[in-house]
Design a protein around this motif. Structure first.
Motif, short mmCIF file in Angstrom:
data_model
loop_
_atom_site.label_atom_id
_atom_site.label_comp_id
_atom_site.label_asym_id
_atom_site.label_seq_id
_atom_site.Cartn_x
_atom_site.Cartn_y
_atom_site.Cartn_z
N GLY A 113 0.78 -1.23 0.00
CA GLY A 113 0.00 0.00 0.00
C GLY A 113 0.81 1.28 0.00
N ARG A 114 2.15 1.19 -0.01
CA ARG A 114 3.00 2.37 0.02
C ARG A 114 3.68 2.57 -1.33
NH1 ARG A 114 5.35 3.71 4.87
NH2 ARG A 114 6.40 5.34 3.66
N ARG A 171 10.22 7.50 3.56
CA ARG A 171 9.82 7.00 4.90
C ARG A 171 9.50 5.51 4.87
NH1 ARG A 171 6.09 12.08 7.14
NH2 ARG A 171 7.72 13.66 6.87
N MET A 172 10.39 4.77 4.24
CA MET A 172 10.20 3.32 4.15
C MET A 172 10.66 2.65 5.43
SD MET A 172 8.84 3.19 1.26
CE MET A 172 8.70 1.41 1.17
N GLU A 173 9.88 1.66 5.86
CA GLU A 173 10.21 0.92 7.07
C GLU A 173 10.59 -0.52 6.73
OE1 GLU A 173 10.74 2.30 9.84
OE2 GLU A 173 9.89 4.26 9.38
N GLN A 212 22.57 5.92 8.80
CA GLN A 212 22.89 4.82 9.70
C GLN A 212 21.73 3.84 9.83
OE1 GLN A 212 25.82 3.87 11.16
NE2 GLN A 212 26.62 5.46 9.79
N LYS A 213 20.52 4.35 9.87
CA LYS A 213 19.34 3.48 9.97
C LYS A 213 19.27 2.52 8.78
CE LYS A 213 14.28 3.59 9.67
NZ LYS A 213 13.06 4.44 9.71
N TYR A 214 19.42 3.07 7.58
CA TYR A 214 19.28 2.24 6.39
C TYR A 214 20.52 1.42 6.09
CZ TYR A 214 14.80 4.44 5.81
OH TYR A 214 13.51 4.85 6.04
#
Length: 272
Positions: free
Chosen positions: A69-70, A193-195, A223-225
């Motif tokens: 859905g994103r 804003r992908m999780e 760093q997150k990705y």
């Protein structure tokens, strides 16, 4: 420098392929991927210019798609530009973009802004029509202060002139890219804003890379990705997402340079 994300006038960039390659060479870029939205129409000219300027061209594309859905943007690198499925898809998208643009223009006129297709085509030239072309018309006519404001007020998903569009499934986007001999990379996950759940679903479908180093990513986002890329066995990639100063003034060619060893790793995945 290795820059794996750029656009030309074949989609919504400011410069034709030949000028983009000249600018890339002047900026010290040694490897450039041309990744126009939903089309490979600029790659032939880009390849010729790359030889002239001594830049290695990575033939590419950027597909807009959806997963869970994103909306996601998926970059294809190392494509065969003459792949028949990619060509058919690009033609379908060209027709769909024309129809969608007519609907957005009608909404703008209903809002009291007399803008017509000829105005948009004067900006777009022979490129596949997209919202950035209409945004530039709105800026030129004084109806928006800049492209971002045009999207915020009129053309974004909550904008007054928004019109929904064909939704390509993310797994199908990856299939198209891989069939054409390319690797699939998720573009600017921080900006989108992908999780983890969306990225994991794409990884299961054959995603090869994650655009960790992007012009819009601050250190904490990187760093997150980078952590997610390691967890999901994705190659961390880099790209300036260069469109030209008139379209995205904060993006400069070579801003997000990719280490050669990671580029080699991504190329190896295409060969495999």
């Amino acid at each position: 420098m290795i820059d794996l994300h750029s656009h030309t006038t074949a989609s919504d960039g400011q410069y034709p392929p030949s000028e983009l390659l000249a600018r890339a060479a002047a900026a010290g870029v040694t490897v450039l991927a041309v990744t126009d939205h939903d089309t490979v129409a600029g790659l032939a000219e880009a390849a010729e210019a790359a030889r002239t300027h001594g830049v290695e061209l990575v033939p590419g594309i950027e597909l807009s798609a959806f997963i869970l859905g994103r909306e996601v943007h998926i970059l294809g690198h190392f494509l065969r530009p003459d792949d028949e499925d990619i060509a058919r898809f690009s033609e379908r998208l060209r027709h769909e973009r024309d129809t969608r643009m007519e609907a957005m223009l009608e909404r703008m006129r209903q809002l009291g802004y007399p803008v017509h297709m000829e105005h948009v085509r004067a900006v777009a030239g022979n490129a596949q029509l997209g919202r950035p072309h209409l945004a530039r018309v709105l800026v030129e006519r004084g109806w928006a202060v800049d492209v971002k404001a045009a999207f915020d007020r009129f053309l974004g998903t909550r904008g007054a002139a928004w019109v929904d569009r064909y939704k390509l499934d993310g797994t199908e986007a990856i299939r198209l890219i891989r069939k054409a001999g390319g690797t699939a990379t998720l573009a600017h996950p921080g900006s989108s804003r992908m999780e983890r759940q969306e990225i994991r679903a794409l990884a299961k479908a054959g995603l090869a890379g994650l655009e960790v180093l992007h012009s819009d990513h601050n250190p904490s986002v990187k760093q997150k990705y980078l952590g997610l890329a390691k967890e999901l066995d994705l190659v961390p990639t880099s790209g300036s997402d260069f469109h030209g100063e008139a379209v995205s003034p904060d993006h400069k060619l070579g801003d997000a340079a990719m280490p050669p060893e990671l580029f080699a790793k991504l190329r190896a995945r295409a060969a495999a």
